[in-house]
Design an enzyme around this catalytic site. Structure first.
Site, mmCIF file in Angstrom:
data_model
loop_
_atom_site.group_PDB
_atom_site.id
_atom_site.type_symbol
_atom_site.label_atom_id
_atom_site.label_comp_id
_atom_site.label_asym_id
_atom_site.label_seq_id
_atom_site.Cartn_x
_atom_site.Cartn_y
_atom_site.Cartn_z
ATOM 1 N N TRP A 80 0.820 -1.218 0.000
ATOM 2 C CA TRP A 80 0.000 0.000 0.000
ATOM 3 C C TRP A 80 0.853 1.267 0.000
ATOM 4 O O TRP A 80 0.470 2.301 0.552
ATOM 5 C CB TRP A 80 -0.984 -0.002 1.174
ATOM 6 N N GLY A 106 23.123 13.267 -2.489
ATOM 7 C CA GLY A 106 22.664 14.429 -1.762
ATOM 8 C C GLY A 106 23.526 14.676 -0.532
ATOM 9 O O GLY A 106 24.326 13.831 -0.122
ATOM 10 N N TRP A 107 23.364 15.837 0.059
ATOM 11 C CA TRP A 107 24.196 16.245 1.182
ATOM 12 C C TRP A 107 24.099 15.276 2.358
ATOM 13 O O TRP A 107 25.103 14.897 2.959
ATOM 14 C CB TRP A 107 23.797 17.648 1.628
ATOM 15 N N ASN A 108 22.889 14.840 2.672
ATOM 16 C CA ASN A 108 22.698 14.018 3.870
ATOM 17 C C ASN A 108 23.302 12.622 3.737
ATOM 18 O O ASN A 108 23.557 11.962 4.743
ATOM 19 C CB ASN A 108 21.216 13.903 4.202
ATOM 20 N N GLU A 148 28.298 14.101 -2.883
ATOM 21 C CA GLU A 148 28.763 15.358 -2.282
ATOM 22 C C GLU A 148 29.745 15.071 -1.142
ATOM 23 O O GLU A 148 29.316 14.879 -0.012
ATOM 24 C CB GLU A 148 27.563 16.160 -1.784
ATOM 25 N N TYR A 149 31.050 15.098 -1.400
ATOM 26 C CA TYR A 149 31.731 15.305 -2.669
ATOM 27 C C TYR A 149 32.944 14.387 -2.696
ATOM 28 O O TYR A 149 33.501 14.051 -1.637
ATOM 29 C CB TYR A 149 32.210 16.762 -2.794
ATOM 30 N N ASP A 214 24.377 28.223 -2.548
ATOM 31 C CA ASP A 214 25.034 27.929 -1.266
ATOM 32 C C ASP A 214 26.462 28.475 -1.249
ATOM 33 O O ASP A 214 27.367 27.873 -0.663
ATOM 34 C CB ASP A 214 25.043 26.424 -0.957
ATOM 35 N N TRP A 362 17.071 24.083 -8.265
ATOM 36 C CA TRP A 362 16.862 23.353 -7.015
ATOM 37 C C TRP A 362 15.984 24.237 -6.144
ATOM 38 O O TRP A 362 16.421 25.282 -5.699
ATOM 39 C CB TRP A 362 18.190 23.041 -6.306
#
Length: 479
Positions: A80, A106-108, A148-149, A214, A362
């Site tokens: 579901w 991604g950054w995280n 990154e990075y 950034d 972004w």
């Protein structure tokens, strides 16, 4: 005869204006489906004919080279689930020319796992095959690498050449299946020079999404714009490299073909708290990030949809910096540097002047997608106009309703965010609320102090720290 020649010439001109051949690359932050109130974003809100390429973010990587789904309930149809991958790709029915990609990283996600996987030739080869299988299984047109990075944040010097090897191997396999390979990359020379062999990276990518934003923020001690187009008087040293023009010219001079370089523009601003509300220009001292917005709920960052509503409510002073060609605004001790329709249009003209491949944004869910301040998607439409694409009206949509779990209650808008428990943040990253399994925080290190941003899972779900995503409570220990 001459009349028909003129007709055909006019039609050709219209076709050219409708499609300049430039790319408009729209990133979608999938976690926006959990935002409250007018910030909550459903995939059905996307107008795909405003984008040539749409990129769904994010999936992750495992140490043994697998592609990891980070939010299975949201992304997949199983048990579901909401089938966001499927609904995202279905948008191509409204705009068949639009391509869809899935982004990893991604950054995280950090850098260390990518460094380990890409540095081992056997695991790297396995990862390449897994990527191809994943893209084909879920029906995407391509894959976007957002590591990154390389050689930073837990990586190592060998990453620079290992990253090239990864892209070379991915491109070889992708070409067999007609898939698109792109990457999101650091923009400024101070970072990009550490991570990339730019000429080689550019060789294997179909296009390169340069993250020209950034460039300043709450990690510094004074106000600075998120994405200034040019430097301003008084900047020296590395600060002269922290602007869009300097970053683009560094990439071009380092071997990236202009037609492959996609200029990144932010649909958000960097918010700061002034140390003295009487000092509110560029270079004014700050104490840290600005107050979190009602939708994004992240100190130091405001979506354009939050900014435009706040400006509309009044009390702000807006300043257009003539040197940097971007606006900033201040009210009491709050300060934000952002982009609006005017500055976005100028950046598109800048991209055209250098014959760049197009513009990347972004991210789509922080544009004014509801039209609370005017027309819907003002920033995205400014990009389309600047690239001489005919801006289509919103297409009629077939009835599209995400699948719901059996007996799932309708979720009311959440209450205003409450203060997090004292001491909840001890390191950077995600952490669950000790008293409520459905609540979690992202802890950001700002000038040595951890700043928590509060989030909440959908009704009936709990935050699972093993996967850093919301999950069924029965699968989350302690919930």
């Amino acid at each position: 005869m001459n009349r028909w020649i003129l007709v055909f010439a006019a039609l050709a001109a219209l076709a050219s204006a409708a499609d300049s051949g430039k790319k408009i690359v729209c990133y979608f932050g999938s976690w926006a489906v959990y935002r409250p109130g007018d910030g909550k974003f459903d995939i059905s809100y996307i107008q795909p004919n405003l984008c040539t390429h749409m990129i769904y973010t994010f999936v992750g990587i495992t140490t043994d080279g697998d592609v990891k789904v980070l939010d299975a309930w949201q992304d997949l149809p199983d048990n579901w689930g909401k089938d966001a991958f499927g609904r995202f790709n279905k948008l191509r029915e409204q705009s068949p020319e639009t391509k869809t990609l899935i982004a990893i990283g991604g950054w995280n996600e950090g850098s260390a796992r990518y460094s380990d996987v890409v540095g081992n030739p056997a695991i790297r080869a396995k990862f390449v095959k897994n990527v191809v299988a994943f893209v084909q299984k879920y029906g995407f047109d391509g894959f976007d690498v957002d590591w990154e990075y390389p050689n930073q944040r837990g990586g190592r010097p060998q990453d620079v050449q290992n990253y090239v090897a990864l892209l070379k191997e991915l491109r070889a396999e992708f070409d067999k299946h007609g898939l698109i390979l792109s990457a999101a990359v650091a923009a400024a020379e101070t970072s990009a020079s550490l991570s990339y062999d730019i000429a080689q990276v550019s060789k294997y990518l179909h296009f390169v999404n340069v993250m020209t934003y950034d460039l300043h923020g709450a990690w510094e001690k004074v106000t600075g714009h998120n994405a200034p187009l040019y430097a301003h008087q008084g900047e020296t040293g590395n600060d002269l490299k922290l602007n869009v023009d300097a970053a683009v010219r560094f990439w071009l001079n380092s071997g990236c073909p202009p037609e492959k370089l996609i200029l990144g523009v932010p649909f958000y601003g960097r918010a700061l708290t002034l140390a003295n509300k009487g000092q509110n220009g560029l270079g004014a001292p700050i104490t840290g990030p600005g107050t979190a917005g009602p939708y994004t709920r992240e100190p130091g960052m405001l979506g354009y949809n939050e900014i435009c509503v706040s400006l509309k409510q009044g009390g702000w002073t807006v300043v257009r910096n003539e040197e940097q060609r971007v606006p900033y605004a201040y009210k009491d001790n709050q300060w934000v540097g952002y982009d609006d329709e005017t500055s976005i249009s100028e950046k598109v003209s800048y991209a055209n002047s250098l014959n760049l491949g197009g513009v990347m944004l972004w991210s789509i869910e922080t544009d004014d997608f509801h039209g609370l301040c005017g027309e819907k998607y003002p920033l995205l439409k400014a990009i389309n106009k600047g690239l001489k694409r005919t801006v289509p009206s919103e297409p009629p949509k077939k009835d599209e309703k995400p699948k719901e779990k059996p007996n799932e209650p309708v979720q009311p808008d959440p209450e205003p965010p409450v203060a997090p428990p004292s001491g909840v943040c001890t390191k950077e990253g995600y952490v669950r609320d000790p008293n409520d399994c459905s609540v979690f925080y992202y802890c950001q290190n700002v000038n040595g102090v951890y700043q928590p941003a509060r989030f909440q899972c959908a009704t009936g779900l709990a935050f699972d720290p093993k996967i850093n995503a919301c999950n069924f409570p029965a699968q989350v220990p302690g919930c």
